[in-house]
Design a protein around this motif. Sequence first.
Motif, PDB file in Angstrom:
ATOM      1  N   ALA A  60       0.837  -1.211   0.000  1.00 17.73           N
ATOM      2  CA  ALA A  60       0.000   0.000   0.000  1.00 17.73           C
ATOM      3  C   ALA A  60       0.868   1.256   0.000  1.00 17.73           C
ATOM      4  N   MET A  61       1.700   1.401  -1.016  1.00 14.33           N
ATOM      5  CA  MET A  61       2.687   2.480  -1.035  1.00 14.33           C
ATOM      6  C   MET A  61       2.064   3.852  -1.250  1.00 14.33           C
ATOM      7  N   TYR A  62       0.864   3.914  -1.814  1.00 14.18           N
ATOM      8  CA  TYR A  62       0.188   5.198  -2.010  1.00 14.18           C
ATOM      9  C   TYR A  62      -0.890   5.408  -0.958  1.00 14.18           C
ATOM     10  N   GLY A  63      -0.814   4.602   0.105  1.00 12.76           N
ATOM     11  CA  GLY A  63      -1.780   4.700   1.191  1.00 12.76           C
ATOM     12  C   GLY A  63      -2.964   3.776   0.972  1.00 12.76           C
ATOM     13  N   HIS A  64      -3.601   3.430   2.066  1.00 14.93           N
ATOM     14  CA  HIS A  64      -4.782   2.562   2.004  1.00 14.93           C
ATOM     15  C   HIS A  64      -5.993   3.330   1.479  1.00 14.93           C
ATOM     16  N   SER A  65      -6.831   2.616   0.750  1.00 14.46           N
ATOM     17  CA  SER A  65      -8.127   3.140   0.289  1.00 14.46           C
ATOM     18  C   SER A  65      -7.990   4.458  -0.454  1.00 14.46           C
ATOM     19  N   HIS A  66      -6.973   4.575  -1.284  1.00 16.37           N
ATOM     20  CA  HIS A  66      -6.790   5.812  -2.041  1.00 16.37           C
ATOM     21  C   HIS A  66      -7.952   5.988  -3.020  1.00 16.37           C
ATOM     22  N   GLU A  67      -8.557   7.174  -2.996  1.00 16.21           N
ATOM     23  CA  GLU A  67      -9.766   7.416  -3.778  1.00 16.21           C
ATOM     24  C   GLU A  67      -9.561   7.169  -5.270  1.00 16.21           C
ATOM     25  N   LYS A  68      -8.400   7.504  -5.786  1.00 18.68           N
ATOM     26  CA  LYS A  68      -8.144   7.324  -7.212  1.00 18.68           C
ATOM     27  C   LYS A  68      -8.171   5.842  -7.597  1.00 18.68           C
ATOM     28  N   ILE A  69      -7.612   5.013  -6.713  1.00 22.20           N
ATOM     29  CA  ILE A  69      -7.557   3.578  -7.019  1.00 22.20           C
ATOM     30  C   ILE A  69      -8.911   2.922  -6.788  1.00 22.20           C
ATOM     31  N   THR A  70      -9.572   3.265  -5.699  1.00 22.83           N
ATOM     32  CA  THR A  70     -10.890   2.667  -5.443  1.00 22.83           C
ATOM     33  C   THR A  70     -11.887   3.060  -6.523  1.00 22.83           C
ATOM     34  N   LEU A 274       2.556  -3.095  -7.300  1.00 19.08           N
ATOM     35  CA  LEU A 274       1.998  -3.040  -8.654  1.00 19.08           C
ATOM     36  C   LEU A 274       0.548  -2.579  -8.619  1.00 19.08           C
ATOM     37  N   THR A 275      -0.248  -3.150  -7.713  1.00 21.15           N
ATOM     38  CA  THR A 275      -1.651  -2.750  -7.586  1.00 21.15           C
ATOM     39  C   THR A 275      -1.910  -1.986  -6.293  1.00 21.15           C
ATOM     40  N   ALA A 276      -0.836  -1.529  -5.658  1.00 19.36           N
ATOM     41  CA  ALA A 276      -0.941  -0.761  -4.413  1.00 19.36           C
ATOM     42  C   ALA A 276      -1.660  -1.549  -3.313  1.00 19.36           C
ATOM     43  N   GLY A 277      -1.608  -2.879  -3.408  1.00 20.18           N
ATOM     44  CA  GLY A 277      -2.260  -3.703  -2.400  1.00 20.18           C
ATOM     45  C   GLY A 277      -3.758  -3.835  -2.584  1.00 20.18           C
ATOM     46  N   MET A 278      -4.293  -3.245  -3.645  1.00 22.34           N
ATOM     47  CA  MET A 278      -5.748  -3.235  -3.844  1.00 22.34           C
ATOM     48  C   MET A 278      -6.281  -4.544  -4.411  1.00 22.34           C
ATOM     49  N   PHE A 279      -5.396  -5.313  -5.099  1.00 18.78           N
ATOM     50  CA  PHE A 279      -5.884  -6.506  -5.784  1.00 18.78           C
ATOM     51  C   PHE A 279      -4.701  -7.432  -6.041  1.00 18.78           C
ATOM     52  N   PRO A 280      -4.870  -8.747  -5.878  1.00 17.89           N
ATOM     53  CA  PRO A 280      -3.760  -9.667  -6.162  1.00 17.89           C
ATOM     54  C   PRO A 280      -3.492  -9.776  -7.662  1.00 17.89           C
ATOM     55  N   LEU A 281      -2.294  -9.363  -8.057  1.00 15.74           N
ATOM     56  CA  LEU A 281      -1.892  -9.404  -9.449  1.00 15.74           C
ATOM     57  C   LEU A 281      -0.375  -9.361  -9.493  1.00 15.74           C
ATOM     58  N   SER A 282       0.221 -10.049 -10.435  1.00 21.15           N
ATOM     59  CA  SER A 282       1.678  -9.968 -10.604  1.00 21.15           C
ATOM     60  C   SER A 282       2.029 -10.089 -12.066  1.00 21.15           C
ATOM     61  N   ILE A 283       3.282  -9.752 -12.355  1.00 21.30           N
ATOM     62  CA  ILE A 283       3.743  -9.723 -13.735  1.00 21.30           C
ATOM     63  C   ILE A 283       5.125 -10.350 -13.820  1.00 21.30           C
ATOM     64  N   THR A 284       5.344 -11.125 -14.865  1.00 19.79           N
ATOM     65  CA  THR A 284       6.668 -11.593 -15.235  1.00 19.79           C
ATOM     66  C   THR A 284       6.960 -10.994 -16.604  1.00 19.79           C
ATOM     67  N   SER A 285       7.857 -10.010 -16.658  1.00 17.35           N
ATOM     68  CA  SER A 285       8.205  -9.404 -17.942  1.00 17.35           C
ATOM     69  C   SER A 285       9.492 -10.032 -18.453  1.00 17.35           C
TER      70      SER A 285
END
Length: 428
Positions: A60-70, A274-285
């Motif tokens: 949650a690097m941009y803070g919890h429950s950030h309005e932009k992400i929610t 990657l998703t700021a803790g909002m959703f489980p997701l990962s990437i292998t580039s």
Amino acid sequence: MKNPELLEKIAARDQKHIWHPLTQHKTAKAPIGIVKAKGALIWDEEGKSYIDGIASWYTAMYGHSHEKITAAVAEQMQQLDFVMFSGFTHEPAVKLSEKLMEILPNNQEKIFFNDNGSTAIDAAIKMGIQYHHNKGKTRDTIIAFEDGFHGDTFGAMSASGISSYNGPFEDFLLKVVRLPVPQKENIDEVLERLNSIVSSHSCLAFVFEPLVQGAAGMKFHSAEGLDKLVKVCQEQDILCIADEIMTGFGKTGKSFACDYLQNLPDIICLSKALTAGMFPLSITSCSQKVFDAFLSDEVSKGFFHSHTYSAHPVGCAAALAGLELFQSEEITQRRQYIAKHHNEFVNRLQHHPKVKNARTIGAILAFEVDVNMDRYGKLRDKLYDFFMERGVNLRPLGNTIYTLPPYVITNDQLQHLYDSIEGALEIV
């Protein structure tokens, strides 16, 4: 009439059916019931707030429950909630791949979607194995650092080197040989060790956490030394896999820890922030070289690896909103503020008689308390309780105290975090 069960505390109800991670349930205290999170704070069911000093495991690097992400997540749910990613595609995934390419090291060309950090590493290792297989070679050995940590699924666990996690499974893991991390004073010795490994083993990949080993206790190592190791491996066509799951998205001061290197990894793994803790997701580039090894008229040479929730549209929407925040002037300034004050605090800590190896890079700050302490022992638990009593969520790793706070932490909250750390030194 109210349901009597709902009057019972969350923590009490939790113990009836839930098996928690990293927990010995026979001896552990009851977990704390959390009911709300906002900005750099979380609240328990008694109404007490805690500064989330590790951004809930660096997510949650941009803070919890950030309005932009929610808002982005809510809008995406109404448009396209989910669709399988085999045979289909969608705008959130395509746009996310385009935006990531703008900031990833410039040798990265392709994005493979997974659902968490461990599965991102597993996908990378499988890519490495099949890369050589598709070229008609059989390579069976992974190179990894001592005390590394890459996750808990079997491939990721094989690359990890922390016995408290791996102990019961050692006989079932992939073949791995380990290197000490390179420091300024041991680069030549580590290079000699690597050359010996390469000459005596059939090595397929080098898996590493660039610059900072998180679970090992935020141990730092030399960018110059790592760069030389990557160069040696790539000269032997040993794929270099950078685990940026913890370090990615600005935590080391640059967008990615690999940005400190001249020799760029072939594969990069991302999750957590990657998703700021909002959703489980990962990437292998991966680079074009890696991807091209899977192109063939033979269907079997394709990468037959998948996850049901690959490229989940909601997760992609959260990631896109997080990337906008990451690149914003506000977050850039907050990252700089944290880095500056971490440096000042480290300079103060270095003179404390109970402190060893105080260090910082970007938003990461760590040091060792000069006392023997078990990773999950009584003294470590005493420190954890001390912090929680003062409204600070920090989780010491043995005698290592560290913080990696959300970028949105306020000036007063950051100072309270520092004050709590200094206070903890008085009880050791």
